[in-house]
Enzyme design. Structure first.
Site, short mmCIF file in Angstrom:
data_model
loop_
_atom_site.label_atom_id
_atom_site.label_comp_id
_atom_site.label_asym_id
_atom_site.label_seq_id
_atom_site.Cartn_x
_atom_site.Cartn_y
_atom_site.Cartn_z
N ARG A 68 -2.87 -10.54 4.98
CA ARG A 68 -3.37 -10.45 3.28
C ARG A 68 -1.98 -9.81 2.61
O ARG A 68 -1.85 -8.83 2.77
CB ARG A 68 -4.49 -9.88 3.06
CG ARG A 68 -5.03 -9.75 1.77
CD ARG A 68 -6.21 -8.88 1.65
NE ARG A 68 -6.53 -8.86 0.30
CZ ARG A 68 -6.32 -8.27 -0.63
NH1 ARG A 68 -5.35 -7.37 -0.44
NH2 ARG A 68 -6.92 -8.41 -2.08
N LYS B 252 0.85 -1.33 0.00
CA LYS B 252 0.09 0.03 -0.09
C LYS B 252 0.96 1.29 -0.10
O LYS B 252 2.00 1.34 0.49
CB LYS B 252 -1.08 -0.07 1.10
CG LYS B 252 -1.95 -0.97 0.76
CD LYS B 252 -3.17 -0.95 1.84
CE LYS B 252 -4.34 -2.16 1.33
NZ LYS B 252 -5.16 -2.63 2.43
N1 PMM Z 1 -6.99 -4.37 0.68
C1 PMM Z 1 -7.16 -4.32 -0.88
C2 PMM Z 1 -8.41 -5.41 -1.12
N2 PMM Z 1 -8.94 -6.04 -0.40
N3 PMM Z 1 -9.20 -6.96 2.04
C3 PMM Z 1 -9.03 -6.99 3.26
N4 PMM Z 1 -9.58 -7.95 4.03
N5 PMM Z 1 -8.34 -5.89 3.73
C4 PMM Z 1 -7.34 -5.22 3.00
O1 PMM Z 1 -6.63 -4.34 3.62
C5 PMM Z 1 -7.68 -5.19 1.71
C6 PMM Z 1 -8.72 -6.11 0.90
C7 PMM Z 1 -6.73 -3.54 -1.44
O2 PMM Z 1 -5.76 -4.19 -2.36
P1 PMM Z 1 -5.16 -4.95 -3.58
O3 PMM Z 1 -5.58 -4.15 -4.80
O4 PMM Z 1 -3.77 -4.81 -3.49
O5 PMM Z 1 -5.94 -6.04 -3.59
#
Ligand code: PMM
Length: 268
Positions: free
Chosen positions: A244, A208
């Site tokens: 994650r 991020k």
């Molecule tokens: N961040 C993203 C997508 N899904 N789900 C959860 N539970 N927590 C998060 O912090 C989260 C998520 C954003 O990012 P990506 O596009 O890198 O997958």
């Protein structure tokens, strides 16, 4: 032991991997590679949550994620579906998803809490304050720790009232969502406070934007992996249920370090 959730975005516009995993075959291949590298779970998403990203029609979202979830589940891979749409969550559970991961915590789709309750599956409730169209938009908190904590506590109460069993709820502080770098670092410094909200907590720091404050100037998302792995280690030290991440290998090594050290904690 903290679990590793590997991210597979079946989207053409994910900010962190440039949409490299759009096709079914490459998504499966990538997921299985993440498993070999040590992922305990795979999170499959078909809609980018990147600020300003185009919203995806649930039918298109399902066209992207369902075949991937079905194949992975058939291979015995524990899968979560990253969706804000109740119809996608329900269809994903039908083909084998074990966890519904909703970054809006059930706020975007009014049917989501009921569908999650009826599915009997685990539900990730992330802290979310709505869509931000401007990535640099500052969101105001009187006190980020107590505000996020209070908003999450109210969300969990509402989800329980909707019929989701408390032990099925996984709380997530929503790093990077409506938060500036200082907000994110403050939350990471107080993970225990948020972890106390539910039996399990998931943390998503991977790649991020706020990690650029501790990474080389101009670092692209994959170059934020060392910072991600460091945060995974901090999470593991706080007893967080799962992290994650996009780069499973780095986090696996960081958690191995903790294991190796922990094995000697009781030796004089
Ligand atoms: N961040 C993203 C997508 N899904 N789900 C959860 N539970 N927590 C998060 O912090 C989260 C998520 C954003 O990012 P990506 O596009 O890198 O997958």
């Amino acid at each position: 032991m903290t679990l590793i959730m590997g991210v597979v975005n079946v989207t053409p516009d994910s900010f962190s991997d440039g949409g490299r995993y759009f096709s079914h075959d490459t998504a499966i291949e990538h997921a299985l590679e993440l498993r070999r590298e040590g992922a305990d779970l795979i999170d499959v998403g078909g809609e980018s949550t990147r600020p300003g990203a185009e919203l995806v029609d649930p039918a298109e979202e399902q066209r992207r994620v369902l075949p991937v979830i079905e194949t992975l589940a058939a291979e015995g891979v524990p899968v979560s579906v990253d969706t804000m749409h109740a119809a996608t969550a329900a269809a994903s559970v039908e083909v084998g998803a074990e966890i519904i991961n909703d970054v809006s915590g059930g706020l975007v789709d009014p049917d989501m809490p009921r569908v999650a309750a009826e599915s009997g599956r685990d539900f990730v409730a992330m802290h979310w304050r709505g869509y931000l169209t401007d990535p640099h938009e500052r969101v105001h908190y009187d006190d980020v720790l107590s505000d996020v904590h209070g908003e999450l506590a109210r969300r969990l109460d509402a989800l329980t009232l909707a019929g989701i069993a408390p032990e099925r709820l996984i709380v997530d502080p929503g790093l990077g969502f409506s938060k500036n770098p200082e907000h994110n670092w403050a939350i990471i410094a107080h993970l225990d406070r948020f972890a106390a909200l539910a039996d399990r907590m998931l943390v998503g720091a991977s790649r991020k934007r706020f990690l650029s404050t501790v990474s080389p100037v101009g670092a692209q998302p994959p170059e934020r992996d060392p910072a991600t792995a460091a945060i995974s280690l901090l999470c593991a030290q706080s007893g967080i249920w799962a992290v994650r991440v996009h780069n499973v290998r780095g986090t696996r090594i960081a958690l191995n370090v903790l294991d190796a050290v922990d094995a000697h904690r009781d030796t004089p």
